[in-house]
Motif scaffolding. Sequence first.
Motif, PDB file in Angstrom:
ATOM      1  N   UNK A   1     -11.584   0.668  -4.050  1.00  0.00           N
ATOM      2  CA  UNK A   1     -10.897   1.845  -3.525  1.00  0.00           C
ATOM      3  C   UNK A   1     -11.365   2.242  -2.125  1.00  0.00           C
ATOM      4  N   UNK A   2     -12.652   2.066  -1.836  1.00  0.00           N
ATOM      5  CA  UNK A   2     -13.156   2.406  -0.500  1.00  0.00           C
ATOM      6  C   UNK A   2     -12.449   1.564   0.553  1.00  0.00           C
ATOM      7  N   UNK A   3     -12.361   0.256   0.318  1.00  0.00           N
ATOM      8  CA  UNK A   3     -11.684  -0.628   1.271  1.00  0.00           C
ATOM      9  C   UNK A   3     -10.203  -0.274   1.377  1.00  0.00           C
ATOM     10  N   UNK A   4      -9.581   0.053   0.251  1.00  0.00           N
ATOM     11  CA  UNK A   4      -8.172   0.444   0.238  1.00  0.00           C
ATOM     12  C   UNK A   4      -7.933   1.641   1.157  1.00  0.00           C
TER      13      UNK A   4
ATOM     14  N   UNK B   1       0.829  -1.187   0.000  1.00  0.00           N
ATOM     15  CA  UNK B   1       0.000   0.000   0.000  1.00  0.00           C
ATOM     16  C   UNK B   1       0.871   1.248   0.000  1.00  0.00           C
ATOM     17  N   UNK B   2       1.903   1.222   0.809  1.00  0.00           N
ATOM     18  CA  UNK B   2       2.787   2.396   0.849  1.00  0.00           C
ATOM     19  C   UNK B   2       3.487   2.597  -0.490  1.00  0.00           C
ATOM     20  N   UNK B   3       3.807   1.503  -1.170  1.00  0.00           N
ATOM     21  CA  UNK B   3       4.442   1.619  -2.490  1.00  0.00           C
ATOM     22  C   UNK B   3       3.498   2.307  -3.476  1.00  0.00           C
ATOM     23  N   UNK B   4       2.214   1.989  -3.419  1.00  0.00           N
ATOM     24  CA  UNK B   4       1.255   2.668  -4.288  1.00  0.00           C
ATOM     25  C   UNK B   4       1.182   4.150  -3.956  1.00  0.00           C
ATOM     26  N   UNK B   5       1.252   4.480  -2.698  1.00  0.00           N
ATOM     27  CA  UNK B   5       1.155   5.875  -2.278  1.00  0.00           C
ATOM     28  C   UNK B   5       2.399   6.680  -2.637  1.00  0.00           C
TER      29      UNK B   5
ATOM     30  N   UNK C   1      -4.969   5.670  -9.943  1.00  0.00           N
ATOM     31  CA  UNK C   1      -4.649   4.953  -8.704  1.00  0.00           C
ATOM     32  C   UNK C   1      -5.769   3.977  -8.348  1.00  0.00           C
ATOM     33  N   UNK C   2      -7.001   4.380  -8.526  1.00  0.00           N
ATOM     34  CA  UNK C   2      -8.128   3.514  -8.210  1.00  0.00           C
ATOM     35  C   UNK C   2      -8.123   2.262  -9.084  1.00  0.00           C
ATOM     36  N   UNK C   3      -7.766   2.416 -10.369  1.00  0.00           N
ATOM     37  CA  UNK C   3      -7.642   1.247 -11.256  1.00  0.00           C
ATOM     38  C   UNK C   3      -6.535   0.329 -10.773  1.00  0.00           C
ATOM     39  N   UNK C   4      -5.406   0.905 -10.364  1.00  0.00           N
ATOM     40  CA  UNK C   4      -4.287   0.101  -9.874  1.00  0.00           C
ATOM     41  C   UNK C   4      -4.675  -0.648  -8.604  1.00  0.00           C
ATOM     42  N   UNK C   5      -5.429  -0.008  -7.728  1.00  0.00           N
ATOM     43  CA  UNK C   5      -5.878  -0.660  -6.496  1.00  0.00           C
ATOM     44  C   UNK C   5      -6.715  -1.883  -6.838  1.00  0.00           C
ATOM     45  N   UNK C   6      -7.645  -1.727  -7.774  1.00  0.00           N
ATOM     46  CA  UNK C   6      -8.495  -2.857  -8.169  1.00  0.00           C
ATOM     47  C   UNK C   6      -7.683  -3.963  -8.826  1.00  0.00           C
ATOM     48  N   UNK C   7      -6.794  -3.590  -9.743  1.00  0.00           N
ATOM     49  CA  UNK C   7      -6.042  -4.585 -10.513  1.00  0.00           C
ATOM     50  C   UNK C   7      -4.931  -5.244  -9.705  1.00  0.00           C
ATOM     51  N   UNK C   8      -4.168  -4.458  -8.956  1.00  0.00           N
ATOM     52  CA  UNK C   8      -3.006  -4.998  -8.255  1.00  0.00           C
ATOM     53  C   UNK C   8      -3.346  -5.586  -6.901  1.00  0.00           C
TER      54      UNK C   8
END
Length: 65
Positions: free
Chosen positions: A27-30, A1-5, A15-22
């Motif tokens: 995104x809400x849960x993320x 998660x920190x790497x995405x941030x 970013x929301x697409x990456x959260x879903x895919x990776x």
Amino acid sequence: MLALERRDWAGPGAKERAVREQLGMSPVRYYQLLNALLDDRRALEEDPVTVNRLRRVRDARRGRR
């Protein structure tokens, strides 16, 4: 998660697409998990620059509410 941030995102929704895919989560849960992670001392030890930046953003948003 920190790497995405740590990443810079090209445009709205990237970013929301990456959260879903990776990570395979909404995104809400993320953001729920990320918020909890910011209060974990291990995250601060792992990446103090990112955690402190995100804490400042969170605190500023809370101040506006």
